[in-house]
Design a protein around this motif. Structure first.
Motif, PDB file in Angstrom:
ATOM      1  N   THR A  39      53.038  47.526  27.113  1.00  0.00           N
ATOM      2  CA  THR A  39      52.476  47.868  28.419  1.00  0.00           C
ATOM      3  C   THR A  39      53.072  46.964  29.493  1.00  0.00           C
ATOM      4  O   THR A  39      53.548  45.862  29.211  1.00  0.00           O
ATOM      5  N   LEU A  73      50.880  48.352  36.562  1.00  0.00           N
ATOM      6  CA  LEU A  73      51.204  49.489  37.417  1.00  0.00           C
ATOM      7  C   LEU A  73      52.010  49.030  38.633  1.00  0.00           C
ATOM      8  O   LEU A  73      52.860  49.779  39.161  1.00  0.00           O
ATOM      9  N   CYS A  97      49.811  49.982  31.948  1.00  0.00           N
ATOM     10  CA  CYS A  97      50.301  51.335  31.636  1.00  0.00           C
ATOM     11  C   CYS A  97      51.530  51.201  30.758  1.00  0.00           C
ATOM     12  O   CYS A  97      52.154  50.138  30.692  1.00  0.00           O
ATOM     13  N   LEU A 147      50.477  57.986  26.861  1.00  0.00           N
ATOM     14  CA  LEU A 147      49.213  57.527  27.445  1.00  0.00           C
ATOM     15  C   LEU A 147      48.103  57.522  26.384  1.00  0.00           C
ATOM     16  O   LEU A 147      47.302  56.593  26.314  1.00  0.00           O
ATOM     17  N   ALA A 149      43.086  56.813  28.854  1.00  0.00           N
ATOM     18  CA  ALA A 149      44.163  57.254  29.741  1.00  0.00           C
ATOM     19  C   ALA A 149      44.466  58.728  29.508  1.00  0.00           C
ATOM     20  O   ALA A 149      44.332  59.232  28.397  1.00  0.00           O
ATOM     21  N   LEU A 173      44.085  56.043  34.570  1.00  0.00           N
ATOM     22  CA  LEU A 173      44.265  54.835  33.755  1.00  0.00           C
ATOM     23  C   LEU A 173      43.039  53.942  33.867  1.00  0.00           C
ATOM     24  O   LEU A 173      42.574  53.668  34.985  1.00  0.00           O
TER      25      LEU A 173
END
Length: 371
Positions: free
Chosen positions: A235, A238, A276, A342, A349, A366
């Motif tokens: 991850t 964002l 994310c 996701l 998500a 998210l």
């Protein structure tokens, strides 16, 4: 020369049979000690002269010794052949066999110790049976029940441990499979991104614009540096993805010029607290470019927006779509791959995509959770 012997390294654990016999002897020795103490106390109360060591020897030799044989033998037999008590009918048959074999043997042993085996007539046999019939029933039955209870408890414990091990193995296997699926999805994205970026550079080269092509190669180098770094992680934030999208748009702007118009709304500090999967936004932007700039003349009208709704961050990428366009132009590998990544990253998500009026909307939700 006398070699030094490491006692700890040469010590070996007792075999299972010796271990079982040792614990059985210790247990019945303790029971014999308590029984002899009770007998000694009773004798004192009624004025009978007795000696505790002699009583202890009598208890251990006369009562405990046969039950030690029964306990250890029955326990080892059940460990070796657990099917002996697999069903209630088997338990009943085992108990009947025990009564028919062990009980007469115990009686004979006790009669021998007490000098009752001098039998001259049938009357002597009858008298011996009368003396022995009341001996040993309770202790034999109790020992049988206790060994069965211990064995059932051990079986239950082993089943529970086996179930826990199977659950742990299953979870580890699922984690390994999910990790492999994530790596496979990521491996699909990286060549896809590189292919499209090189296409943008090649378009500049074909147009003969060397300075722009060199500038594009420089920006592509920055993008690849981020992509390689992000590919080593599960991850990113964002905020980092948004910066990557800005760099990607700068590269595409070398190709499309002023036609490339992308509005970005709703930026905030919460983007740094939201995790994310890497390369999440770029495929959505690329999809919007392909179905906006490549399908019509004039400037693009792409909107990338962020919004916080409680503990969820909503990311929307929208672009105009013609009346005769496919109702879901991005339903290919890109959106399906993003949706699966996701799902693997976080259960909360999601990605929804579809037409809303005259625009195509890709919406990512998210949960706010820093990487």
């Amino acid at each position: 020369m006398n070699p030094r012997v490491d006692i700890a390294s040469t010590a070996r654990p007792l075999p299972a049979v010796a271990h079982t016999v040792a614990w059985t002897v210790l247990l019945w020795a303790a029971i014999s000690a308590l029984g002899a103490l009770q007998t000694y106390s009773d004798n004192l109360r009624v004025g009978i002269d007795s000696h505790y060591p002699a009583l202890l020897v009598t208890w251990f030799v006369e009562y405990a010794a046969p039950l030690i044989v029964l306990s250890a033998g029955l326990h080892l037999a059940l460990v070796r052949w657990p099917g002996l008590i697999a069903r209630p009918r088997h338990v009943l048959l085992l108990f009947i066999a025990l009564v028919l074999v062990f009980q007469p043997a115990q009686w004979t042993y006790m009669a021998w110790l007490r000098g009752y085996l001098a039998i001259d007539s049938l009357e002597d046999v009858r008298q011996l049976l009368l003396k022995m019939l009341l001996v040993g029933w309770f202790s034999t039955t109790g020992t049988f029940a206790a060994i069965l209870a211990i064995h059932y408890w051990r079986q239950g414990r082993e089943r529970e441990l086996a179930w826990q091990r199977s659950q742990t193995d299953m979870l580890n296997l699922r984690l390994a499979l999910e990790e492999q699926r994530m790596l496979a999805l990521r491996a699909q994205f990286e060549p896809h991104f590189l292919f499209n970026a090189l296409n943008a550079i090649s378009a500049l080269v074909r147009d003969g614009d060397r300075p722009l092509a060199l500038a594009g190669i420089g920006r592509l180098s920055d993008l690849l540096r981020y992509a390689l770094s992000a590919s080593m992680r599960n991850t990113v934030t964002l905020a980092a993805e948004l910066q990557f999208v800005r760099d990607y748009l700068d590269l595409q702007r070398l190709r499309y010029g002023d036609r490339l118009q992308v509005r970005i709304e709703g930026e905030g500090g919460y983007l740094y607290d939201t995790a994310c999967p890497p390369l999440l936004l770029q495929p959505l932007i690329e999809n919007a470019l392909r179905h906006d700039l490549d399908c019509r003349a004039g400037p693009s009208d792409i909107l990338l927006s962020f919004a916080q709704e409680g503990d969820t961050v909503v990311v929307r990428v929208t672009n105009p779509v013609g009346l005769h366009a496919s109702p879901n132009p991005g339903a290919g590998l890109g959106l399906a791959n993003t949706r699966e990544r996701l799902r693997l990253t976080s259960p909360g998500a999601s990605l929804a995509a579809g037409r809303e009026g005259e625009r195509f909307v890709a919406e990512v939700r998210l949960p706010m959770e820093a990487e």
